[in-house]
Design a protein around this motif. Sequence first.
Motif, PDB file in Angstrom:
ATOM      1  N   ILE A  77       0.873  -1.264   0.055  1.00 46.02           N
ATOM      2  CA  ILE A  77      -0.034  -0.038   0.031  1.00 46.02           C
ATOM      3  C   ILE A  77       0.933   1.255  -0.021  1.00 46.02           C
ATOM      4  CG2 ILE A  77      -1.634   1.186   1.404  1.00 46.02           C
ATOM      5  CD1 ILE A  77      -2.954  -1.193   2.256  1.00 46.02           C
ATOM      6  N   VAL A  78       1.701   1.470   0.933  1.00 47.72           N
ATOM      7  CA  VAL A  78       2.733   2.650   1.097  1.00 47.72           C
ATOM      8  C   VAL A  78       3.557   2.681  -0.073  1.00 47.72           C
ATOM      9  CG1 VAL A  78       4.375   3.732   2.606  1.00 47.72           C
ATOM     10  CG2 VAL A  78       2.321   2.645   3.645  1.00 47.72           C
ATOM     11  N   PRO A  79       4.325   1.625  -0.636  1.00 43.95           N
ATOM     12  CA  PRO A  79       5.168   1.781  -1.620  1.00 43.95           C
ATOM     13  C   PRO A  79       4.480   2.194  -3.068  1.00 43.95           C
ATOM     14  CG  PRO A  79       5.575  -0.094  -0.616  1.00 43.95           C
ATOM     15  CD  PRO A  79       4.501   0.358   0.034  1.00 43.95           C
ATOM     16  N   MET A  80       3.065   2.025  -3.182  1.00 38.74           N
ATOM     17  CA  MET A  80       2.455   2.173  -4.396  1.00 38.74           C
ATOM     18  C   MET A  80       2.028   3.632  -4.268  1.00 38.74           C
ATOM     19  SD  MET A  80       0.207  -1.117  -5.692  1.00 38.74           S
ATOM     20  CE  MET A  80      -0.186  -0.169  -7.237  1.00 38.74           C
ATOM     21  N   ALA A  81       1.511   3.976  -3.080  1.00 41.94           N
ATOM     22  CA  ALA A  81       1.088   5.519  -2.825  1.00 41.94           C
ATOM     23  C   ALA A  81       2.203   6.322  -2.951  1.00 41.94           C
ATOM     24  CB  ALA A  81       0.538   5.475  -1.366  1.00 41.94           C
ATOM     25  N   LEU A  82       3.216   6.074  -2.489  1.00 42.97           N
ATOM     26  CA  LEU A  82       4.610   6.857  -2.988  1.00 42.97           C
ATOM     27  C   LEU A  82       4.948   7.100  -4.252  1.00 42.97           C
ATOM     28  CD1 LEU A  82       6.915   5.703   0.092  1.00 42.97           C
ATOM     29  CD2 LEU A  82       5.802   8.029  -0.027  1.00 42.97           C
ATOM     30  N   ALA A  83       4.660   5.949  -5.156  1.00 44.98           N
ATOM     31  CA  ALA A  83       4.881   6.172  -6.531  1.00 44.98           C
ATOM     32  C   ALA A  83       3.943   7.030  -7.119  1.00 44.98           C
ATOM     33  CB  ALA A  83       4.835   4.699  -6.936  1.00 44.98           C
ATOM     34  N   HIS A  84       2.458   6.954  -6.752  1.00 41.09           N
ATOM     35  CA  HIS A  84       1.642   7.835  -7.021  1.00 41.09           C
ATOM     36  C   HIS A  84       1.920   9.154  -6.635  1.00 41.09           C
ATOM     37  CE1 HIS A  84      -1.526   4.156  -7.411  1.00 41.09           C
ATOM     38  NE2 HIS A  84      -0.754   4.212  -8.228  1.00 41.09           N
ATOM     39  N   ARG A  85       2.429   9.577  -5.457  1.00 47.55           N
ATOM     40  CA  ARG A  85       2.610  10.668  -5.113  1.00 47.55           C
ATOM     41  C   ARG A  85       3.871  11.464  -6.048  1.00 47.55           C
ATOM     42  NH1 ARG A  85       2.050  13.976  -0.546  1.00 47.55           N
ATOM     43  NH2 ARG A  85       3.743  15.658  -0.182  1.00 47.55           N
ATOM     44  N   GLN A 121       7.345  -3.097  -3.759  1.00 46.46           N
ATOM     45  CA  GLN A 121       8.759  -2.590  -2.797  1.00 46.46           C
ATOM     46  C   GLN A 121       9.976  -2.601  -3.559  1.00 46.46           C
ATOM     47  OE1 GLN A 121       9.023  -2.445   0.525  1.00 46.46           O
ATOM     48  NE2 GLN A 121       7.223  -2.802   1.573  1.00 46.46           N
ATOM     49  N   TRP A 122      10.071  -3.507  -4.667  1.00 43.56           N
ATOM     50  CA  TRP A 122      11.219  -3.274  -5.333  1.00 43.56           C
ATOM     51  C   TRP A 122      11.559  -1.800  -5.875  1.00 43.56           C
ATOM     52  CZ3 TRP A 122      11.111  -4.016 -10.984  1.00 43.56           C
ATOM     53  CH2 TRP A 122      12.331  -3.803 -11.636  1.00 43.56           C
ATOM     54  N   ARG A 123      10.404  -1.367  -6.456  1.00 49.89           N
ATOM     55  CA  ARG A 123      10.566  -0.008  -7.107  1.00 49.89           C
ATOM     56  C   ARG A 123      10.893   1.129  -6.292  1.00 49.89           C
ATOM     57  NH1 ARG A 123      11.912   0.559 -11.873  1.00 49.89           N
ATOM     58  NH2 ARG A 123      10.814   2.779 -11.969  1.00 49.89           N
ATOM     59  N   VAL A 124      10.542   0.845  -4.986  1.00 49.63           N
ATOM     60  CA  VAL A 124      10.950   2.022  -4.006  1.00 49.63           C
ATOM     61  C   VAL A 124      12.000   1.819  -3.010  1.00 49.63           C
ATOM     62  CG1 VAL A 124       8.512   2.811  -3.850  1.00 49.63           C
ATOM     63  CG2 VAL A 124       9.280   1.099  -2.247  1.00 49.63           C
ATOM     64  N   GLY A 125      12.631   0.689  -3.362  1.00 47.10           N
ATOM     65  CA  GLY A 125      14.010   0.066  -2.486  1.00 47.10           C
ATOM     66  C   GLY A 125      13.737  -0.456  -1.336  1.00 47.10           C
ATOM     67  N   LEU A 134       4.359  10.904  -8.907  1.00 45.59           N
ATOM     68  CA  LEU A 134       4.119  10.738 -10.584  1.00 45.59           C
ATOM     69  C   LEU A 134       5.015   9.888 -11.163  1.00 45.59           C
ATOM     70  CD1 LEU A 134       3.231  14.649 -11.292  1.00 45.59           C
ATOM     71  CD2 LEU A 134       1.825  12.905 -10.372  1.00 45.59           C
ATOM     72  N   ASP A 135       5.244   8.655 -10.528  1.00 44.42           N
ATOM     73  CA  ASP A 135       6.330   7.667 -11.037  1.00 44.42           C
ATOM     74  C   ASP A 135       5.205   6.776 -11.562  1.00 44.42           C
ATOM     75  OD1 ASP A 135       8.065   5.952 -11.522  1.00 44.42           O
ATOM     76  OD2 ASP A 135       8.727   5.261  -9.537  1.00 44.42           O
ATOM     77  N   PHE A 136       4.930   6.961 -12.933  1.00 44.33           N
ATOM     78  CA  PHE A 136       3.867   6.158 -13.581  1.00 44.33           C
ATOM     79  C   PHE A 136       4.565   4.970 -14.064  1.00 44.33           C
ATOM     80  CE2 PHE A 136       1.919  10.167 -13.397  1.00 44.33           C
ATOM     81  CZ  PHE A 136       0.767   9.967 -12.771  1.00 44.33           C
ATOM     82  N   VAL A 137       5.948   4.931 -14.302  1.00 46.42           N
ATOM     83  CA  VAL A 137       6.356   3.734 -14.755  1.00 46.42           C
ATOM     84  C   VAL A 137       6.562   2.612 -13.693  1.00 46.42           C
ATOM     85  CG1 VAL A 137       9.050   3.025 -15.232  1.00 46.42           C
ATOM     86  CG2 VAL A 137       8.284   5.253 -16.032  1.00 46.42           C
ATOM     87  N   SER A 138       6.603   3.004 -12.456  1.00 39.89           N
ATOM     88  CA  SER A 138       6.523   2.008 -11.408  1.00 39.89           C
ATOM     89  C   SER A 138       5.101   1.367 -11.390  1.00 39.89           C
ATOM     90  CB  SER A 138       7.061   2.692  -9.901  1.00 39.89           C
ATOM     91  OG  SER A 138       8.245   2.842 -10.025  1.00 39.89           O
ATOM     92  N   ASN A 139       4.292   2.292 -11.404  1.00 37.31           N
ATOM     93  CA  ASN A 139       2.881   1.849 -11.392  1.00 37.31           C
ATOM     94  C   ASN A 139       2.645   1.049 -12.847  1.00 37.31           C
ATOM     95  OD1 ASN A 139      -0.097   2.153 -10.473  1.00 37.31           O
ATOM     96  ND2 ASN A 139      -0.260   3.099 -12.590  1.00 37.31           N
ATOM     97  N   THR A 140       3.318   1.265 -13.878  1.00 39.29           N
ATOM     98  CA  THR A 140       2.954   0.379 -14.716  1.00 39.29           C
ATOM     99  C   THR A 140       3.509  -1.005 -14.761  1.00 39.29           C
ATOM    100  OG1 THR A 140       3.013   2.355 -16.769  1.00 39.29           O
ATOM    101  CG2 THR A 140       3.457   0.059 -17.607  1.00 39.29           C
ATOM    102  N   MET A 141       4.640  -1.005 -14.293  1.00 42.76           N
ATOM    103  CA  MET A 141       5.386  -2.430 -14.134  1.00 42.76           C
ATOM    104  C   MET A 141       4.526  -3.254 -12.929  1.00 42.76           C
ATOM    105  SD  MET A 141       9.455  -1.022 -13.705  1.00 42.76           S
ATOM    106  CE  MET A 141      10.022  -2.764 -13.568  1.00 42.76           C
TER     107      MET A 141
END
Length: 499
Positions: A135-143, A194-198, A145-152
């Motif tokens: 939940i938190v990793p995906m929310a950070l990606a949205h915040r 998790q991988w996308r935010v380290g 605007l990291d839509f590459v992570s969202n896509t993956m």
Amino acid sequence: MGHSNNTTKMTVRGAALLAMASQVCAFTIQFTASVILARYFIDPEELGLFTIAFSFIALLAVLQEFGITRFITGEKDLDDDCIRTAFTVSLLISWGVAIGCVALAWPVSAFYELPDLLPLMLVIAASYFFVPLAIVPMALAHRKLDFVSNTMTENGVVLANAVVALVLAWKGYGALALAWGAFAQQVARMVISQWRVGFILPFPPRLEGALPILHFGGFATILSALYQASARLPELLIGRLLDTAALGLFARAFGLAAQLRLLVSGALGTVFYPAFRQLRDEGEALGPHYERVTASYCAITWPAMAGLAACATPIISMLYGERWMGAAVPLEWIAISQILFIALPLHTDLPILLHNKRGLLWRSGWDMIASVMLLMVGAWFSLEAAAASRVAHGLVFIAIFAPFLARTIGFNWRAMGRIWLLSALATGVAVLPMWLSYLYWAPAAEAGFGQVLAGALTGIALWIICLRQTRHRAYIEIHGYACSALDRLGWCRHMPSPL
């Protein structure tokens, strides 16, 4: 606890193109898997059984998210301590809910008098232990605007679900294959996000400053519970009032309509919500921007849903086979109902963004009551009547939310009326070739792939011409997106400019 700041910056238009490309990829995987499963491995009764298990667990699991995504995405002052607090709150609440879902598997199975329901519910409930870790990793990606992570993430989870479900269904696991597919999806979501935010965890746990999160989360949870009840209770009621086979047919129809809606416009919400947050923070009026977004949603999604309704019978026949033909009429009604719900996009997100939570909560409650009551009346008569009740619910939805959004966002009624009118005209023009083909080529029950393809391509051409000639506001956006996509190939000049 640190988190990566390496994000991909892009314009809203670029992000929207990436989101749409991602949605096409996810739709292709999900759609292909659903066709193979339904045609060769899963029958309506097995799908109905899985739908009961999934809907009940999802109804409870809505408590897990606890508004953390919207809190992190919309919070102005977000630091590492705040993130760690949100993560800790998310884990405590989510794991408590997951334990509750496991414990309720036995009484729910007994209530429906379906022993085969128990293992499905246990597997699905177990998958929700992984949810808070994403939940938190995906929310950070949205915040960011990291839509590459969202896509993956979104494509990875769909692929995991499809592969596991197909392999197990091929081995004869039946409905349990779908449950394990759902399990694999949640595990994949956790790993990729998790991988996308380290790989972040709330260590050490932190509850200091949790009160604002709990206050926001309490409201968000009630709101999400109302929407989940509106979406899931109809399925649970059909399973109880009719039977699992009828529920399987309803789920197939609803799932196909939902997949197409997500393909056409679902990804745009993840782009426009952060964009509206930036506009709010800059002090801009949101009304004119909302009108532009509505124009794009309606101009693109209305013809797609109307086309699905027009082609329901040949599509069900060609894709899923004769045993699923009972889903054709429900698909017609459900696809038409989606047109009404799409007329007011972001109806939940923007009132939250503009701090009109109380008004949103009351209206969401009335909308949920209307959805359930109308479904109960329809299901009393037949599956087809239950599906038709979704159109009645769509009309009630507009009556409840349109005046509220006009006051909250400040859109112009005259402008919105013109958008809806021109979108309806373009929709009618788009589906006209298909209906004419039923009169002069072959009726719907006998239509083949060539007829459907010819009707769809002709409809698309007429739709584009209609949007341009009527000066629909969406054509400017469509022209811009098309040029962005085609410019590298040197084909942009072939796209007619707006009038």
